[in-house]
Scaffold this motif. Structure first.
Motif, PDB file in Angstrom:
ATOM      1  N   GLN A 193       0.786  -1.158  -0.023  1.00 53.66           N
ATOM      2  CA  GLN A 193      -0.078   0.186   0.097  1.00 53.66           C
ATOM      3  C   GLN A 193       0.858   1.136   0.108  1.00 53.66           C
ATOM      4  OE1 GLN A 193      -2.501   1.140  -1.238  1.00 53.66           O
ATOM      5  NE2 GLN A 193      -4.127   0.147  -0.105  1.00 53.66           N
ATOM      6  N   ARG A 194       2.015   1.173   0.735  1.00 53.85           N
ATOM      7  CA  ARG A 194       2.899   2.478   0.655  1.00 53.85           C
ATOM      8  C   ARG A 194       3.486   2.506  -0.796  1.00 53.85           C
ATOM      9  NH1 ARG A 194       7.144   1.397   5.113  1.00 53.85           N
ATOM     10  NH2 ARG A 194       6.104  -0.563   5.631  1.00 53.85           N
ATOM     11  N   VAL A 195       3.760   1.574  -1.498  1.00 54.21           N
ATOM     12  CA  VAL A 195       4.101   1.722  -2.997  1.00 54.21           C
ATOM     13  C   VAL A 195       2.794   2.265  -3.699  1.00 54.21           C
ATOM     14  CG1 VAL A 195       4.700   0.423  -4.892  1.00 54.21           C
ATOM     15  CG2 VAL A 195       5.571  -0.468  -2.834  1.00 54.21           C
ATOM     16  N   GLY A 196       1.776   1.915  -3.411  1.00 51.31           N
ATOM     17  CA  GLY A 196       0.606   2.330  -4.164  1.00 51.31           C
ATOM     18  C   GLY A 196       0.498   3.847  -3.774  1.00 51.31           C
ATOM     19  N   ILE A 197       0.751   4.324  -2.559  1.00 52.75           N
ATOM     20  CA  ILE A 197       0.703   5.917  -2.133  1.00 52.75           C
ATOM     21  C   ILE A 197       1.896   6.552  -2.900  1.00 52.75           C
ATOM     22  CG2 ILE A 197       1.094   7.249  -0.242  1.00 52.75           C
ATOM     23  CD1 ILE A 197      -0.007   5.344   1.603  1.00 52.75           C
ATOM     24  N   ALA A 198       3.083   5.841  -2.885  1.00 49.75           N
ATOM     25  CA  ALA A 198       4.093   6.579  -3.779  1.00 49.75           C
ATOM     26  C   ALA A 198       3.821   6.664  -5.086  1.00 49.75           C
ATOM     27  CB  ALA A 198       5.417   5.672  -3.574  1.00 49.75           C
ATOM     28  N   ARG A 199       3.116   5.715  -5.861  1.00 47.39           N
ATOM     29  CA  ARG A 199       2.762   5.941  -7.184  1.00 47.39           C
ATOM     30  C   ARG A 199       1.847   6.933  -7.350  1.00 47.39           C
ATOM     31  NH1 ARG A 199      -0.010   0.614  -9.727  1.00 47.39           N
ATOM     32  NH2 ARG A 199      -1.747   1.196  -8.164  1.00 47.39           N
ATOM     33  N   ALA A 200       0.982   7.115  -6.262  1.00 48.90           N
ATOM     34  CA  ALA A 200      -0.154   8.187  -6.503  1.00 48.90           C
ATOM     35  C   ALA A 200       0.740   9.554  -6.343  1.00 48.90           C
ATOM     36  CB  ALA A 200      -1.432   8.110  -5.380  1.00 48.90           C
ATOM     37  N   LEU A 201       1.670   9.719  -5.240  1.00 43.93           N
ATOM     38  CA  LEU A 201       2.143  10.932  -5.006  1.00 43.93           C
ATOM     39  C   LEU A 201       3.189  11.292  -6.101  1.00 43.93           C
ATOM     40  CD1 LEU A 201       3.099  10.885  -1.266  1.00 43.93           C
ATOM     41  CD2 LEU A 201       1.120  11.914  -2.241  1.00 43.93           C
ATOM     42  N   ILE A 202       3.740  10.576  -6.828  1.00 43.44           N
ATOM     43  CA  ILE A 202       4.584  10.840  -7.933  1.00 43.44           C
ATOM     44  C   ILE A 202       3.935  11.657  -9.018  1.00 43.44           C
ATOM     45  CG2 ILE A 202       4.690   8.775  -9.364  1.00 43.44           C
ATOM     46  CD1 ILE A 202       7.870   9.288  -9.261  1.00 43.44           C
ATOM     47  N   GLN A 203       2.663  11.518  -9.039  1.00 48.56           N
ATOM     48  CA  GLN A 203       1.930  12.031 -10.051  1.00 48.56           C
ATOM     49  C   GLN A 203       1.760  13.857  -9.862  1.00 48.56           C
ATOM     50  OE1 GLN A 203      -1.852   8.740 -10.001  1.00 48.56           O
ATOM     51  NE2 GLN A 203      -2.341  10.345 -10.974  1.00 48.56           N
ATOM     52  N   ASN A 204       2.239  14.044  -8.531  1.00 50.02           N
ATOM     53  CA  ASN A 204       2.076  15.571  -8.308  1.00 50.02           C
ATOM     54  C   ASN A 204       0.564  15.871  -7.973  1.00 50.02           C
ATOM     55  OD1 ASN A 204       4.554  16.186  -7.768  1.00 50.02           O
ATOM     56  ND2 ASN A 204       4.810  17.462  -9.411  1.00 50.02           N
ATOM     57  N   PRO A 205      -0.342  15.082  -7.438  1.00 48.81           N
ATOM     58  CA  PRO A 205      -1.684  15.064  -7.267  1.00 48.81           C
ATOM     59  C   PRO A 205      -2.192  16.426  -6.623  1.00 48.81           C
ATOM     60  CG  PRO A 205      -0.912  13.249  -5.830  1.00 48.81           C
ATOM     61  CD  PRO A 205       0.163  13.917  -6.504  1.00 48.81           C
ATOM     62  N   ARG A 206      -3.224  16.747  -6.635  1.00 50.75           N
ATOM     63  CA  ARG A 206      -3.654  17.729  -5.580  1.00 50.75           C
ATOM     64  C   ARG A 206      -4.877  17.230  -4.814  1.00 50.75           C
ATOM     65  NH1 ARG A 206      -4.396  23.607  -7.356  1.00 50.75           N
ATOM     66  NH2 ARG A 206      -3.947  23.587  -5.313  1.00 50.75           N
ATOM     67  N   LEU A 207      -5.309  16.034  -5.188  1.00 53.30           N
ATOM     68  CA  LEU A 207      -6.215  15.103  -4.461  1.00 53.30           C
ATOM     69  C   LEU A 207      -5.861  13.717  -4.599  1.00 53.30           C
ATOM     70  CD1 LEU A 207      -9.264  14.928  -3.296  1.00 53.30           C
ATOM     71  CD2 LEU A 207     -10.047  14.627  -5.721  1.00 53.30           C
ATOM     72  N   LEU A 208      -6.080  12.903  -3.488  1.00 49.61           N
ATOM     73  CA  LEU A 208      -5.947  11.586  -3.250  1.00 49.61           C
ATOM     74  C   LEU A 208      -7.170  10.739  -3.135  1.00 49.61           C
ATOM     75  CD1 LEU A 208      -2.471  10.644  -2.736  1.00 49.61           C
ATOM     76  CD2 LEU A 208      -4.031   8.899  -1.803  1.00 49.61           C
ATOM     77  N   LEU A 209      -7.515   9.970  -3.772  1.00 52.08           N
ATOM     78  CA  LEU A 209      -8.899   9.223  -3.724  1.00 52.08           C
ATOM     79  C   LEU A 209      -8.429   7.675  -3.154  1.00 52.08           C
ATOM     80  CD1 LEU A 209     -10.592   9.849  -6.960  1.00 52.08           C
ATOM     81  CD2 LEU A 209     -11.025  11.091  -4.631  1.00 52.08           C
ATOM     82  N   GLY A 210      -8.873   7.300  -2.188  1.00 55.18           N
ATOM     83  CA  GLY A 210      -8.555   6.024  -1.298  1.00 55.18           C
ATOM     84  C   GLY A 210      -9.834   5.124  -1.450  1.00 55.18           C
ATOM     85  N   ASP A 211      -9.905   4.028  -2.180  1.00 59.50           N
ATOM     86  CA  ASP A 211     -11.180   2.962  -2.163  1.00 59.50           C
ATOM     87  C   ASP A 211     -10.535   2.186  -1.081  1.00 59.50           C
ATOM     88  OD1 ASP A 211     -13.139   2.002  -2.640  1.00 59.50           O
ATOM     89  OD2 ASP A 211     -12.738   1.048  -4.387  1.00 59.50           O
ATOM     90  N   GLU A 212     -11.013   2.142   0.045  1.00 61.75           N
ATOM     91  CA  GLU A 212     -10.969   1.231   1.228  1.00 61.75           C
ATOM     92  C   GLU A 212      -9.384   0.832   1.426  1.00 61.75           C
ATOM     93  OE1 GLU A 212     -13.602  -1.749   1.583  1.00 61.75           O
ATOM     94  OE2 GLU A 212     -15.376  -0.198   1.304  1.00 61.75           O
ATOM     95  N   PRO A 213      -8.442   1.664   1.479  1.00 59.30           N
ATOM     96  CA  PRO A 213      -7.169   1.426   1.325  1.00 59.30           C
ATOM     97  C   PRO A 213      -6.546   0.614   2.579  1.00 59.30           C
ATOM     98  CG  PRO A 213      -7.338   3.826   2.075  1.00 59.30           C
ATOM     99  CD  PRO A 213      -8.739   3.391   1.588  1.00 59.30           C
TER     100      PRO A 213
END
Lengths: 291, 277
Positions: free
Chosen positions: B170-190
């Motif tokens: 899940q931390r890899v998943g978070i890193a994958r999301a963060l490298i997008q430079n996102p402004r919003l993070l959606l989490g589906d029952e993480p």
């Protein structure tokens, strides 16, 4: 089949059905209409097979004697092989020609089938497109390879070109189905995750679909390569494509030299064995390594 | 990641920070069945929103309607100045790379290494060729290493994703999301597939990311207790409708029972000590 016979079959079937209904035994697979039809078909086929043996036209050859003759021929073929019309190295060269046909066919079809399969996989493609490709591939597959080769021989003439094009035709449709099914095995969540990053469809193909299905693709391709090798041998004879198949055809149909047929069979056996070894090695290498 | 300074005064209402996401009368129907109905809410920059509600209430549909992984039937979504429901294909890619997403089952490419999985978050920025071949720029790789280190995965950088534990995945998943430079993070029952300890680690990371990087979060959860602990704001969905939208401390046990159904009297809900203060 006579009427009373089929009636007695009906009786057996309903009797066993009644047994279940009486409640004494519990059926794991209830006798449904389709199962009943299946069972009647199987019994009918078995009865016809036995009946067939009694009415064959044996032309005064006893089946027993025929079997013994065949085994004697096998003995001559495999226990005293020799090469009369070609040298050892000519044989080796011929088998390389056959292998080359199989390799070329497999390479062409694997490459084209990969892209076709992407559009034939339900989870990667549009539903209608996927269905259409699957349908065309199924049609091509249903016609035997030999017929495709002979069809292409009309335009290309008998020879290796017709053999490779015809064999590729069948290979492509086979691999398209196999690859597409491997792609469909993929976890839908993975595709969703990459789509959610804004990834392009081709990114998903090469960054997720390919790495996840690579072992399947390799085993299917190798399996098809082995089939293609066998077909190449046959095409050497049937389509005059050359290679070991043609030599075998000459040895058996032209020279009636059973011993040479045996020797050529050993050539093919050795190569088939080496291919099997190679495929096992490759599969374990792919599984063990990070790809 | 560019640290965003909080924009001063309020564009909307009394909030002090800028509005990032606005959902208006969003509805999704599957034939006769209505998955979500008439949902409206707004999310501000850096806000940590937790979405609760029973299974099948429409949490996943709602999350996926925001980045149009699911096409809503009607309603509007505005995100960072873009009208999401009017975007074309190209615009949609631009939108999606500004919104990271994490999943219950992590959805990593098991056969690839941790760093390759993290770099997948950059695919939205790449051309077909460079992305397909996995050719990343030096800064992208540096950023990937930074994130991997930040999430405590540096010793696993070159391990295959399937060799990791759930929490690490899940931390890899978070890193994958963060490298997008996102402004919003959606989490589906993480955290639904994680043990309590790993779940806490993940929630702590998410919380600190929201506050330090000023990334808004909308996270759906099953554990009410966790929701109350971490959320800046709780959104509760029941039968496709929002039944609660407010601060976690105002969410009483009675309301929780309401959300999860009238006869859920002896539900395993521990609202914790949150109400004592």
């Amino acid at each position: 089949m006579s009427l009373d016979k089929s009636e007695s079959i009906q009786n057996i079937v309903t009797q066993s059905g009644r047994l279940a209904a009486s409640g004494r035994s519990i059926k794991v697979k209830p006798l449904s209409k389709s199962r009943l039809t299946m069972r009647i078909t199987m019994i009918a086929l078995a009865a016809l097979t036995i009946y067939g043996f009694f009415v064959f036209d044996y032309k005064n050859i006893s089946p027993w004697q025929g079997t013994i003759d065949m085994l004697t021929n096998f003995k001559t073929m495999f226990l005293s092989p020799h090469l009369a019309h070609l040298t050892f190295w000519e044989g080796a060269y011929a088998i390389v020609v056959t292998l080359a046909m199989a390799v070329l066919t497999t390479l062409i079809s694997a490459f084209l089938a990969f892209f076709l399969a992407l559009f034939a996989a339900q989870n990667l493609s549009n539903h209608t497109v996927a269905r259409s490709i699957q349908a065309v591939a199924a049609f091509i597959r249903s016609i035997p390879t030999v017929l495709w080769v002979l069809i292409f021989a009309i335009s290309a003439g008998l020879g290796s070109v017709a053999a490779i094009v015809g064999m590729s035709f069948h290979s492509i449709s086979y691999l398209t189905k196999a690859y597409a099914e491997s792609f469909e095995e993929m976890d839908q969540g993975l595709i969703e995750a990459l789509r959610a990053t804004g990834a392009h469809w081709w990114h998903i193909v090469f960054q997720a679909v390919l790495p996840m299905s690579l072992t399947y693709l390799i085993s299917w391709t190798f399996m098809r390569f082995e089939i293609n090798f066998g077909v190449s041998v046959a095409m050497g004879a049937a389509a005059g494509a050359g290679g070991i198949g043609f030599d075998m055809f000459m040895a058996s149909a032209f020279y009636h030299d059973l011993r040479e047929v045996g020797a050529i069979t050993y050539y093919i056996l050795v190569v088939a064995f080496l291919l099997e070894m190679l495929s096992l090695r490759m599969k374990s290498a792919v599984r063990g390594k990070m790809i | 990641m560019h640290a965003r300074t909080l924009e001063a005064p309020a564009t909307v209402g009394s909030s002090e920070v800028r509005e990032l996401l606005k959902v208006e009368r969003l509805t999704k129907k599957y034939g006769e069945h209505t998955a979500i109905a008439d949902i409206s809410f707004t999310v501000h920059e850096g806000e940590f929103v937790v979405l609760i509600g029973p299974s099948g209430a429409g949490k996943s549909t709602l999350l996926r309607s925001i980045n149009r992984m699911i096409e809503p039937t009607s309603g509007h979504v505005w995100f960072d100045g873009m009208q999401v429901d009017a975007l074309d294909k190209k615009g949609l890619r631009e939108l999606r790379r500004k919104i990271g997403m994490i999943f219950q089952h992590y959805n990593l490419v098991d056969r690839l290494s941790v760093i390759e999985n993290v770099l997948h978050g950059r695919l939205g920025y790449k051309s077909i060729l460079t992305g397909s071949l996995g050719m990343y720029q030096a800064q992208e790789k540096e950023r990937a290493m930074e994130l991997i280190t930040m999430l405590g995965l540096e010793e696993h950088t070159y391990k295959r994703a399937d060799q990791l534990s759930g929490g690490q995945k899940q931390r890899v998943g978070i890193a994958r999301a963060l490298i997008q430079n996102p402004r919003l993070l959606l989490g589906d029952e993480p955290i639904a597939s994680l043990d309590p300890k790993a779940a806490k680690t993940i929630m702590d990371y998410l919380k600190s990311i929201a506050h330090t990087l000023n990334i808004s979060m909308i996270i759906s959860l099953h554990q009410v207790q966790v929701a109350l602990t971490y959320a800046d704001r709780v959104l509760a969905v029941r039968q496709g409708r929002i039944v609660y939208d407010g601060l976690p401390r105002d969410l009483s046990l009675e309301r929780v029972r309401d959300i999860y159904g009238a006869d859920a009297g002896d539900l395993i809900i521990d609202t914790g000590d949150r109400h004592v203060d």
